[in-house]
Design an enzyme around this catalytic site. Sequence first.
Site, PDB file in Angstrom:
ATOM      1  N   TYR A  52       0.840  -1.188   0.000  1.00 11.32           N
ATOM      2  CA  TYR A  52       0.000   0.000   0.000  1.00 11.32           C
ATOM      3  C   TYR A  52       0.878   1.242   0.000  1.00 11.32           C
ATOM      4  O   TYR A  52       1.599   1.507   0.970  1.00 11.32           O
ATOM      5  CB  TYR A  52      -0.937   0.021   1.197  1.00 11.32           C
ATOM      6  CG  TYR A  52      -1.996  -1.063   1.196  1.00 11.32           C
ATOM      7  CD1 TYR A  52      -2.290  -1.789   0.041  1.00 11.32           C
ATOM      8  CD2 TYR A  52      -2.726  -1.371   2.335  1.00 11.32           C
ATOM      9  CE1 TYR A  52      -3.264  -2.774   0.029  1.00 11.32           C
ATOM     10  CE2 TYR A  52      -3.698  -2.352   2.333  1.00 11.32           C
ATOM     11  CZ  TYR A  52      -3.961  -3.054   1.181  1.00 11.32           C
ATOM     12  OH  TYR A  52      -4.932  -4.033   1.177  1.00 11.32           O
ATOM     13  N   SER A 215     -13.163  -4.312  -0.073  1.00 11.55           N
ATOM     14  CA  SER A 215     -13.961  -3.514  -1.023  1.00 11.55           C
ATOM     15  C   SER A 215     -15.458  -3.781  -0.858  1.00 11.55           C
ATOM     16  O   SER A 215     -16.153  -4.131  -1.818  1.00 11.55           O
ATOM     17  CB  SER A 215     -13.529  -3.792  -2.465  1.00 11.55           C
ATOM     18  OG  SER A 215     -12.264  -3.260  -2.732  1.00 11.55           O
ATOM     19  N   PRO A 216     -15.994  -3.599   0.347  1.00  7.54           N
ATOM     20  CA  PRO A 216     -17.410  -3.909   0.587  1.00  7.54           C
ATOM     21  C   PRO A 216     -18.395  -2.961  -0.083  1.00  7.54           C
ATOM     22  O   PRO A 216     -19.603  -3.211  -0.041  1.00  7.54           O
ATOM     23  CB  PRO A 216     -17.522  -3.831   2.115  1.00  7.54           C
ATOM     24  CG  PRO A 216     -16.445  -2.885   2.525  1.00  7.54           C
ATOM     25  CD  PRO A 216     -15.314  -3.162   1.577  1.00  7.54           C
ATOM     26  N   GLY A 220     -17.578  -4.857  -9.403  1.00 13.09           N
ATOM     27  CA  GLY A 220     -16.486  -5.226 -10.283  1.00 13.09           C
ATOM     28  C   GLY A 220     -15.180  -5.259  -9.507  1.00 13.09           C
ATOM     29  O   GLY A 220     -15.153  -5.410  -8.285  1.00 13.09           O
ATOM     30  N   PHE A 221     -14.088  -5.112 -10.235  1.00 12.18           N
ATOM     31  CA  PHE A 221     -12.772  -5.089  -9.596  1.00 12.18           C
ATOM     32  C   PHE A 221     -12.316  -3.633  -9.545  1.00 12.18           C
ATOM     33  O   PHE A 221     -11.657  -3.135 -10.446  1.00 12.18           O
ATOM     34  CB  PHE A 221     -11.788  -5.950 -10.383  1.00 12.18           C
ATOM     35  CG  PHE A 221     -10.451  -6.123  -9.694  1.00 12.18           C
ATOM     36  CD1 PHE A 221     -10.344  -6.877  -8.540  1.00 12.18           C
ATOM     37  CD2 PHE A 221      -9.306  -5.541 -10.211  1.00 12.18           C
ATOM     38  CE1 PHE A 221      -9.116  -7.050  -7.900  1.00 12.18           C
ATOM     39  CE2 PHE A 221      -8.072  -5.703  -9.586  1.00 12.18           C
ATOM     40  CZ  PHE A 221      -7.980  -6.455  -8.432  1.00 12.18           C
ATOM     41  N   GLU A 223     -14.174  -1.040  -9.975  1.00  2.00           N
ATOM     42  CA  GLU A 223     -14.797  -0.254 -11.046  1.00  2.00           C
ATOM     43  C   GLU A 223     -15.549   0.953 -10.503  1.00  2.00           C
ATOM     44  O   GLU A 223     -15.782   1.926 -11.218  1.00  2.00           O
ATOM     45  CB  GLU A 223     -15.740  -1.140 -11.860  1.00  2.00           C
ATOM     46  CG  GLU A 223     -15.011  -2.204 -12.677  1.00  2.00           C
ATOM     47  CD  GLU A 223     -15.964  -3.085 -13.444  1.00  2.00           C
ATOM     48  OE1 GLU A 223     -17.011  -2.579 -13.890  1.00  2.00           O
ATOM     49  OE2 GLU A 223     -15.670  -4.281 -13.596  1.00  2.00           O
TER      50      GLU A 223
END
Length: 305
Positions: A52, A215-216, A220-221, A223
């Site tokens: 990160y 990513s709750p 998409g990934f 998006e």
Amino acid sequence: MKTMKLGSSSLEVPVVAVGCMRINSLEKAEAERFVQAALEEGANFFDHADIYGSGECEEIFAEALHMNAEIREKIILQSKCGIRPGMFDFSKEHILNSVDGILKRLKTDYLDVLLLHRPDALVEPEEVAEAFDQLETSGKVRHFGVSNQNPMQIQLLQKAVKQPLVANQLQLSITNTTMIQSGINVNMENDAAVNRDGSILDFCRLHDITIQPWSPFQYGFFEGVFLGSDKFPELNQKIDEIADKYNVTNTTIAIAWLLRHPAHMQPIVGTMNTERLKDCITAGDLKLTREEWYAIYRAAGNILP
């Protein structure tokens, strides 16, 4: 904030974890205020990764927290390793070197939890086991887990690794429900029936591994965020309707939907907005009904057989 046991361990953690992937988007004073606000709300579980910000996020966090021995005992630190430019690496040497770098950047002597970030096709479980043993014996890491791994990959590791793997960080949101869909559409001739992950949801429940949805709020990934998106009008209408009923925000409902699942998940929320973090934390005190959970599931375009 409500707490839970992390996997099969005795570690008591908040039901919502603070993801620090975007902390480098804040100015120094903003980062200090955000971290302090999180602690005031009882959100003392912070999730990191050595990639990160190329390590910058861990450094910024430690500075924002004004890390010292007294503060360290009040927080729970989790970080991840195993991703290198152009490859994944679970070699003993890389794991050990990564942890030393993580500890240095976080200004601490130990991690509460270390996760292996993404599956390494060239993994040698015996090397991972040696690394974990050395990290545990030295006191540098207290608990271990994985991220983005399927049941067979976990079993392969666990064959050599003696420490229980207490967490598996996986992508999951109202609009990314493949691990749920396949369990509902068993033996059906539709796309939702495709088992893409080896029944990882049931596997983690059977083996007391805490799923940490990442990513709750994304579809998409990476998006975009589904909340307020014109791509999901029916979903947002249903979420807003239920949010109005409970007098909470749509953010709260999105996290409450994950927490309603009996797998006892621990969502990793990546917001750097203090008020939105509070909305996420509020979800721990709200239990959706079965009817509300399924109504949201269907409104996202998921089908029932």
